[in-house]
Design a protein around this motif. Structure first.
Motif, PDB file in Angstrom:
ATOM      1  N   GLY A 116       7.795  15.625   9.161  1.00 46.99           N
ATOM      2  CA  GLY A 116       6.782  16.334   8.392  1.00 46.99           C
ATOM      3  C   GLY A 116       6.184  15.517   7.259  1.00 46.99           C
ATOM      4  N   THR A 117       6.758  14.332   6.995  1.00 47.66           N
ATOM      5  CA  THR A 117       6.256  13.522   5.881  1.00 47.66           C
ATOM      6  C   THR A 117       4.925  12.871   6.257  1.00 47.66           C
ATOM      7  OG1 THR A 117       8.527  13.006   5.244  1.00 47.66           O
ATOM      8  CG2 THR A 117       6.812  11.599   4.334  1.00 47.66           C
ATOM      9  N   ALA A 118       3.939  13.027   5.406  1.00 45.60           N
ATOM     10  CA  ALA A 118       2.647  12.399   5.684  1.00 45.60           C
ATOM     11  C   ALA A 118       2.770  10.902   5.387  1.00 45.60           C
ATOM     12  CB  ALA A 118       1.588  13.021   4.799  1.00 45.60           C
ATOM     13  N   GLY A 119       2.006  10.085   6.099  1.00 43.09           N
ATOM     14  CA  GLY A 119       2.102   8.642   5.896  1.00 43.09           C
ATOM     15  C   GLY A 119       1.286   8.154   4.715  1.00 43.09           C
ATOM     16  N   VAL A 120       1.484   8.783   3.570  1.00 40.50           N
ATOM     17  CA  VAL A 120       0.741   8.381   2.362  1.00 40.50           C
ATOM     18  C   VAL A 120       1.738   8.146   1.229  1.00 40.50           C
ATOM     19  CG1 VAL A 120      -1.359   9.621   2.994  1.00 40.50           C
ATOM     20  CG2 VAL A 120       0.404  10.794   1.700  1.00 40.50           C
ATOM     21  N   PRO A 121       1.328   7.435   0.171  1.00 43.67           N
ATOM     22  CA  PRO A 121       2.283   7.137  -0.893  1.00 43.67           C
ATOM     23  C   PRO A 121       2.912   8.405  -1.486  1.00 43.67           C
ATOM     24  CG  PRO A 121       0.291   5.858  -1.195  1.00 43.67           C
ATOM     25  CD  PRO A 121       0.030   6.806  -0.060  1.00 43.67           C
ATOM     26  N   GLY A 122       4.204   8.344  -1.679  1.00 36.73           N
ATOM     27  CA  GLY A 122       4.896   9.413  -2.389  1.00 36.73           C
ATOM     28  C   GLY A 122       5.277  10.639  -1.578  1.00 36.73           C
ATOM     29  N   ALA A 123       4.857  10.705  -0.317  1.00 36.66           N
ATOM     30  CA  ALA A 123       5.093  11.921   0.469  1.00 36.66           C
ATOM     31  C   ALA A 123       6.582  12.165   0.701  1.00 36.66           C
ATOM     32  CB  ALA A 123       4.357  11.841   1.795  1.00 36.66           C
ATOM     33  N   ARG A 144      10.416   1.805   2.048  1.00 32.91           N
ATOM     34  CA  ARG A 144      10.548   2.736   3.178  1.00 32.91           C
ATOM     35  C   ARG A 144       9.313   2.684   4.073  1.00 32.91           C
ATOM     36  NH1 ARG A 144      10.499   7.131  -1.313  1.00 32.91           N
ATOM     37  NH2 ARG A 144       8.479   8.114  -1.048  1.00 32.91           N
ATOM     38  N   THR A 145       8.147   2.410   3.487  1.00 30.30           N
ATOM     39  CA  THR A 145       6.954   2.317   4.319  1.00 30.30           C
ATOM     40  C   THR A 145       7.039   1.112   5.256  1.00 30.30           C
ATOM     41  OG1 THR A 145       5.748   3.286   2.469  1.00 30.30           O
ATOM     42  CG2 THR A 145       4.427   2.362   4.238  1.00 30.30           C
ATOM     43  N   VAL A 146       7.600  -0.001   4.754  1.00 25.35           N
ATOM     44  CA  VAL A 146       7.775  -1.187   5.609  1.00 25.35           C
ATOM     45  C   VAL A 146       8.629  -0.817   6.826  1.00 25.35           C
ATOM     46  CG1 VAL A 146       8.832  -3.480   5.759  1.00 25.35           C
ATOM     47  CG2 VAL A 146       7.555  -2.838   3.712  1.00 25.35           C
ATOM     48  N   SER A 200       0.815  -1.219   0.000  1.00 30.82           N
ATOM     49  CA  SER A 200       0.000   0.000   0.000  1.00 30.82           C
ATOM     50  C   SER A 200       0.849   1.270   0.000  1.00 30.82           C
ATOM     51  CB  SER A 200      -0.927   0.021   1.210  1.00 30.82           C
ATOM     52  OG  SER A 200      -0.164   0.167   2.384  1.00 30.82           O
ATOM     53  N   SER A 201       2.121   1.176   0.389  1.00 28.17           N
ATOM     54  CA  SER A 201       2.989   2.359   0.526  1.00 28.17           C
ATOM     55  C   SER A 201       2.361   3.433   1.392  1.00 28.17           C
ATOM     56  CB  SER A 201       3.316   2.985  -0.833  1.00 28.17           C
ATOM     57  OG  SER A 201       4.145   2.151  -1.562  1.00 28.17           O
ATOM     58  N   SER A 202       1.625   3.031   2.401  1.00 30.38           N
ATOM     59  CA  SER A 202       1.018   4.042   3.260  1.00 30.38           C
ATOM     60  C   SER A 202       1.057   3.621   4.721  1.00 30.38           C
ATOM     61  CB  SER A 202      -0.424   4.293   2.827  1.00 30.38           C
ATOM     62  OG  SER A 202      -1.086   5.074   3.786  1.00 30.38           O
ATOM     63  N   SER A 203       1.802   4.377   5.524  1.00 28.63           N
ATOM     64  CA  SER A 203       1.865   4.081   6.958  1.00 28.63           C
ATOM     65  C   SER A 203       0.496   4.261   7.590  1.00 28.63           C
ATOM     66  CB  SER A 203       2.795   5.051   7.687  1.00 28.63           C
ATOM     67  OG  SER A 203       4.103   4.916   7.294  1.00 28.63           O
TER      68      SER A 203
HETATM   69  N1  ASP Z   1       4.825   6.318   1.957  1.00 25.57           N
HETATM   70  C1  ASP Z   1       5.540   6.569   3.175  1.00 25.57           C
HETATM   71  C2  ASP Z   1       4.673   6.170   4.353  1.00 25.57           C
HETATM   72  O1  ASP Z   1       3.484   6.172   4.264  1.00 25.57           O
HETATM   73  C3  ASP Z   1       5.951   7.977   3.321  1.00 25.57           C
HETATM   74  C4  ASP Z   1       6.965   8.302   2.280  1.00 25.57           C
HETATM   75  O2  ASP Z   1       6.589   8.587   1.145  1.00 25.57           O
HETATM   76  O3  ASP Z   1       8.167   8.239   2.587  1.00 25.57           O
HETATM   77  O4  ASP Z   1       5.197   5.857   5.387  1.00 25.57           O
END
Ligand code: ASP
Length: 408
Positions: free
Chosen positions: A339-346, A379-381, A263-266
């Motif tokens: 500051g990174t949001a836990g969503v894909p690509g942030a 990185r999300t893992v 999902s690439s989303s924390s």
């Molecule tokens: N996708 C990562 C997460 O949700 C954040 C990132 O893009 O580094 O943890």
């Protein structure tokens, strides 16, 4: 009553991941079809997760604080959590920088002249701090501004404890809503094998060939650092402070890891991470506070990625970073990962802030942008595994503290 013995959800998710990758490889020449028909189903699933995440964070943090019914305990858990998050993130960037430097010689020299990357407006540091605090009751909820939602939850949670007797009906209400949303989450999670399949398949279909392309070495470096960080830092931390065998930890963490990978989303992985940690023995009051906070501010994998990419981009432009510049990267990447949001690509957006801090060309981001999703899965893992290790450690430390107190 169950008539048939069902495969555990973790096994189902794993099978879905493998099938999704196979289907993706088969569909490589029809990636537009995968995008048109399979991806939307994955999007529905992600939407459902996004829908449930705000109420889960709000109510679980409130319920977590209320259940402690002692402000000192909240403070003690909070401080341990923040210190652990900060330290592991700093170590993560050091590992990223070290890995980048170690493998620098293998990085391809890419043609950099025709690259452009439009960085989004950089927000000044103080504005970021100001942005944590909500100025409106509804907007943080409707826009899913997670840090603001957390501040709201903490504030209301404290108020409920301080009001005492008169807030008893609210305590009941909050706990009951918490249970209801948890149930919703459980229902949504049942769909995760389908979600995982539909999320991973289009990514593999679109990127399959790129994985083997010129960026393979940078990707490999990042993944080696991801593994090193998890195996060294989390294993040691869980073993020494969490009183748990690292093997048990990674075994218990596996379903959440697969889920984060696809999902690439924390934030999307939060529900499944909470379930996993509680199964491994973390206290509910701790997980409900530590994990939502971690999904929002603790991003070790993102920090590693930023370290590796900074070195890579510098190398591509023939720039060698000085130790002082690397120290600057450690500091800015720690802040950037918060500051990174836990969503894909942030994480890629925040890379701009890290590059800018040491004067590296922002256009360099275009070099890694094409395969960002592959960096992101790993990185999300790491991000969510760091959160889980913290939940288990803080649970263990708090338990020990309580035992000492009752013995004294
Ligand atoms: N996708 C990562 C997460 O949700 C954040 C990132 O893009 O580094 O943890």
């Amino acid at each position: 009553m169950e008539e048939k013995k069902k495969l555990p959800l973790a096994t189902q998710i794993f099978i879905a991941l493998v099938l999704g990758i196979i289907a993706g490889l088969l569909l490589q020449s029809h990636s537009d079809m995968a995008d048109a028909y399979i991806k939307p189903i994955g999007t529905i699933f992600l939407n459902l997760l996004k829908f449930i995440v705000v109420p889960i964070v709000l109510f679980s943090i409130m319920a977590g604080i209320i259940s402690m019914s002692d402000i000192r305990k909240v403070g003690s858990i909070g401080i341990k959590t923040i210190v652990y998050y900060m330290c592991t993130t700093a170590v993560a960037i050091v590992i990223g920088l070290a890995g980048g430097n170690l493998f620098k010689g293998f990085f391809p020299i890419l043609e950099t002249s025709d690259l452009t990357y439009e960085a989004s407006e950089e927000t000044p540091f103080m504005d970021t701090i100001v942005g944590i605090f909500p100025s409106n009751f509804i907007a943080p909820l409707s826009e899913a501004t997670m840090l603001q939602v957390i501040v709201m939850a903490i504030l209301i949670g404290f108020a409920v404890i301080l009001v005492g007797e008169e807030a008893a009906p609210a305590v009941k209400g909050i706990n009951s809503f918490n249970a209801i949303f948890m149930k919703c989450m459980e229902m949504i999670l049942k769909l995760s094998p389908i979600g995982v399949f539909c999320l991973i398949c289009p990514v593999v279909a679109a990127n399959g060939a790129a994985i083997l392309g010129s960026l393979a070495m940078v990707l490999l470096t990042a993944y080696i650092c991801y593994f090193a960080h998890m195996l060294i830092v989390y294993s040691l931390a869980v073993k020494t402070m969490g009183g748990m065998s690292p093997i048990e930890f990674f075994k218990g963490q596996f379903p959440a890891m697969i889920f984060a990978f696809s999902s690439s989303s924390s934030v999307g992985t939060l529900p499944i991470n909470m379930q996993g940690c509680e199964k491994m023995g973390a206290d509910k009051e701790v997980t409900s506070f530590v994990l939502p906070l971690g999904a929002t501010i603790n991003m070790d994998g993102t920090a590693i990625y930023q370290g590796v990419c900074a070195i890579f981009i510098a190398a591509c432009y023939g720039i060698s970073l000085t130790p002082a510049q690397m120290l600057t990267i450690v500091l800015t990447a720690t802040l950037a990962s918060i500051g990174t949001a836990g969503v894909p690509g942030a994480g890629m957006v925040m890379l701009a802030m890290v590059l800018a801090s040491v004067g590296l060309p922002l256009d360099g981001i275009a070099l890694v942008a094409g395969v960002d999703r592959i960096f992101d899965m790993g990185r999300t893992v790491v991000n969510i595994t760091g959160d889980a290790s913290c939940a288990l450690i803080v649970s263990n430390l708090e338990r020990k503290k309580a035992q000492k107190k009752s013995a004294a």
